[in-house]
Design a protein around this motif. Structure first.
Motif, PDB file in Angstrom:
ATOM      1  N   ALA A   1       0.851  -1.207   0.000  1.00 45.54           N
ATOM      2  CA  ALA A   1       0.000   0.000   0.000  1.00 45.54           C
ATOM      3  C   ALA A   1       0.879   1.247   0.000  1.00 45.54           C
ATOM      4  CB  ALA A   1      -0.913  -0.016   1.221  1.00 45.54           C
TER       5      ALA A   1
ATOM      6  N   ARG B   1       2.466   1.676  -3.380  1.00 45.53           N
ATOM      7  CA  ARG B   1       1.530   2.183  -4.398  1.00 45.53           C
ATOM      8  C   ARG B   1       1.363   3.692  -4.320  1.00 45.53           C
ATOM      9  NH1 ARG B   1      -1.538  -1.494  -7.214  1.00 45.53           N
ATOM     10  NH2 ARG B   1      -3.306  -0.098  -7.470  1.00 45.53           N
ATOM     11  N   ASN B   2       1.522   4.238  -3.123  1.00 42.45           N
ATOM     12  CA  ASN B   2       1.436   5.704  -2.992  1.00 42.45           C
ATOM     13  C   ASN B   2       2.551   6.419  -3.737  1.00 42.45           C
ATOM     14  OD1 ASN B   2      -0.861   5.862  -1.514  1.00 42.45           O
ATOM     15  ND2 ASN B   2       0.207   5.680   0.457  1.00 42.45           N
TER      16      ASN B   2
ATOM     17  N   PRO C   1       1.677   7.746  -8.614  1.00 42.95           N
ATOM     18  CA  PRO C   1       0.418   8.494  -8.668  1.00 42.95           C
ATOM     19  C   PRO C   1      -0.583   7.930  -9.681  1.00 42.95           C
ATOM     20  CG  PRO C   1       2.334   9.937  -9.093  1.00 42.95           C
ATOM     21  CD  PRO C   1       2.859   8.563  -8.830  1.00 42.95           C
TER      22      PRO C   1
ATOM     23  N   ASN D   1      -3.490   5.319  -8.694  1.00 37.75           N
ATOM     24  CA  ASN D   1      -4.626   5.684  -7.858  1.00 37.75           C
ATOM     25  C   ASN D   1      -5.692   6.401  -8.690  1.00 37.75           C
ATOM     26  OD1 ASN D   1      -6.161   6.128  -5.608  1.00 37.75           O
ATOM     27  ND2 ASN D   1      -5.071   8.032  -5.049  1.00 37.75           N
ATOM     28  N   GLN D   2      -6.212   5.741  -9.688  1.00 41.16           N
ATOM     29  CA  GLN D   2      -7.231   6.386 -10.517  1.00 41.16           C
ATOM     30  C   GLN D   2      -8.254   5.354 -10.969  1.00 41.16           C
ATOM     31  OE1 GLN D   2      -6.434   7.208 -14.760  1.00 41.16           O
ATOM     32  NE2 GLN D   2      -4.294   6.763 -14.261  1.00 41.16           N
ATOM     33  N   LYS D   3      -9.378   5.893 -11.479  1.00 42.84           N
ATOM     34  CA  LYS D   3     -10.413   4.999 -12.009  1.00 42.84           C
ATOM     35  C   LYS D   3     -10.438   5.109 -13.523  1.00 42.84           C
ATOM     36  CE  LYS D   3     -13.152   4.608  -7.962  1.00 42.84           C
ATOM     37  NZ  LYS D   3     -14.311   4.965  -7.162  1.00 42.84           N
TER      38      LYS D   3
ATOM     39  N   PRO E   1     -11.733   1.025 -10.427  1.00 37.99           N
ATOM     40  CA  PRO E   1     -10.320   1.187 -10.033  1.00 37.99           C
ATOM     41  C   PRO E   1      -9.392   0.556 -11.078  1.00 37.99           C
ATOM     42  CG  PRO E   1     -11.607   0.206  -8.253  1.00 37.99           C
ATOM     43  CD  PRO E   1     -12.510   0.242  -9.457  1.00 37.99           C
TER      44      PRO E   1
ATOM     45  N   TYR F   1       4.199  -3.399  -7.456  1.00 41.66           N
ATOM     46  CA  TYR F   1       3.106  -2.562  -6.957  1.00 41.66           C
ATOM     47  C   TYR F   1       1.739  -3.218  -7.188  1.00 41.66           C
ATOM     48  CZ  TYR F   1       3.710  -0.531 -11.744  1.00 41.66           C
ATOM     49  OH  TYR F   1       3.890  -0.332 -13.078  1.00 41.66           O
TER      50      TYR F   1
END
Ligand code: PMP
Length: 418
Positions: free
Chosen positions: A18, A21-22, A25, A28-30, A35, A397
């Motif tokens: 987690a 993954r941060n 960038p 973290n999108q759809k 997701p 990731y």
């Protein structure tokens, strides 16, 4: 360490994915309101923020052409570019800094050797050995050179699991063999080839070896001195760095003897209309303005990976591989291509009789990015008498939950099509 829960296996301890993954960038999108599950890492990997920010800062505050300037910014940029070369040297454990040539990617690196080595050493009826699982970029440049020189391409076959047949390889070697060019990790099957052994066999016969490391360098520690290969090629964008930058590692001896590939500025010592003498290594092979910001970005990506630890990455990716293999193989009608004992976390498959484009398109609509088709390895698919596959290629990731999601998505596709 973090305890990571999954539906099928209960608890498995992994490193803190987690948190990792941060750093990326884009993850973290759809897409289509779902997701994003990014499983197209074989085509290109995503970039950590540190690479993006560093490159943006370089353009905003430091940009200046390297090597030619006497002014402050040019000197600064030249130092950073040459430091990036040293980072790559250390990453590969190359003996010398000048054995690292920056190119625009694997394709350019292999073309450099195919042209330049061909000019220096290959004659009529000589032979170059490649394997049946090569990417087109480790076939076509050799083919073109062979046509130019009236030489021949010989091919190491593989078994149905996707493992090279080393006995067949040994039989191909003869006094006309001039070079062996083999992929370290197959981009279509995931096989990790025994490149150290392949190199040793060639060297027993005084034949140099080029290894295409494009799909290996991001998954495991590479030591070119231990491997003892003569050339090693890879692209920056597959190892979390930018596009448009790549590396050709070559042993000093070969690079010194080989003529330049491309020519123009930066690669010269002295030019008159009668004669040109060339710069020393590595510049002899870096004609024109190099992608200096890309090279520095690549160095930062390598620092980032070193910070996480390649052993940690390898251990985690192995967990993903085992979990994915166990779960995907429970799906009736899924045929997995590439079941070598030694492989990276890559799943190449066909679902029943559904065309790979249809599977890929349906997965895309559910937010899952995979690659479909021949993956630039058409001769490899001839082995299996098929045109290609759906390829899910995972890296550190990615998560076990994403694998669960893929399996559920494939079940839905089966319900729709079958
Ligand atoms: N070799 C292999 C094994 C690859 O996977 C790729 C990219 N898919 C290449 C070579 C070519 O790399 P690039 O397009 O970055 O030059």
């Amino acid at each position: 360490m973090k305890i990571h829960k999954t539906k099928n296996t209960g608890q498995i301890s992994v490193f803190d994915v987690a948190k990792i993954r941060n750093d990326f960038p884009i993850l973290n999108q759809k897409v289509y309101g779902k997701p994003l599950v990014y499983f197209d890492n074989g085509a290109t990997t995503q970039k950590p923020k540190i690479v993006i920010d560093t490159m943006s800062k370089l353009f905003s505050e430091h940009n200046s052409n390297v090597h030619r300037g006497i002014h402050y910014l040019s000197g600064q940029m030249t130092d950073m570019y040459e430091l990036a070369r040293t980072k790559v040297q250390n990453y590969l454990n190359a003996r010398h800094n000048h054995e690292i040539i920056f190119t625009y990617g694997t394709t350019a690196s292999i073309n450099t050797v195919a042209y330049s080595f061909g000019e220096a050493y290959v004659k009529e009826n000589d032979e170059i050995i490649v394997s049946e699982m090569e990417h087109h970029s480790n076939i076509v440049p050799w083919q073109i050179m062979c046509t130019r020189k009236n030489a021949k391409l010989r091919v190491i076959p593989f078994n149905d699991k996707g493992e090279l047949l080393l006995n067949e390889y040994k039989k191909l070697i003869n006094s006309r063999t001039k070079l062996v060019a083999v992929v370290h990790v197959s981009n279509s099957l995931g096989t990790i080839n025994p490149v150290k052994e392949i190199t040793a066999i060639a060297h027993e016969n005084n034949i140099p070896v080029l290894i295409d490391g494009t799909q290996a360098i991001q998954h495991q520690k590479i030591d070119v001195q231990d491997m003892d290969c003569d050339f090693y090629a890879f692209s920056g964008h597959k190892i979390y760095g930018p596009t448009g930058i790549g590396v050709l590692y070559g042993k000093e001896r070969w690079l010194n003897e080989m003529p330049p590939y491309q020519s123009g500025g930066d690669m010269i010592d002295r030019v008159t209309f009668e004669h040109t003498s060339y710069a020393d290594l590595p510049f002899k092979f870096e004609a024109g303005t190099p992608n200096y910001i890309g090279a520095i970005g690549l160095g930062v990506a390598m620092d980032y990976l070193t910070g996480i630890g390649l052993d940690n990455i390898q251990n985690y990716e192995k967990k993903l591989l085992d979990y994915g293999t166990a779960n995907l193989t429970t799906l009736n009608g899924l045929k997995l291509y590439g079941t070598a004992k030694n492989k990276i976390c890559l799943f190449s498959f066909l679902l029943n009789n559904v065309h790979p484009y249809d599977t890929g398109t349906m997965l895309d609509k559910m937010g899952v990015a995979v690659r479909t088709g021949h993956h630039c390895t058409q001769p490899l698919w001839e082995h299996y008498k098929t045109e290609g596959s759906v390829r899910a290629s995972l890296v550190f990731y990615n998560t076990l939950e994403e694998i669960d999601f893929l399996c559920e998505a494939l079940k839905k596709i089966q319900k729709m099509f079958i």
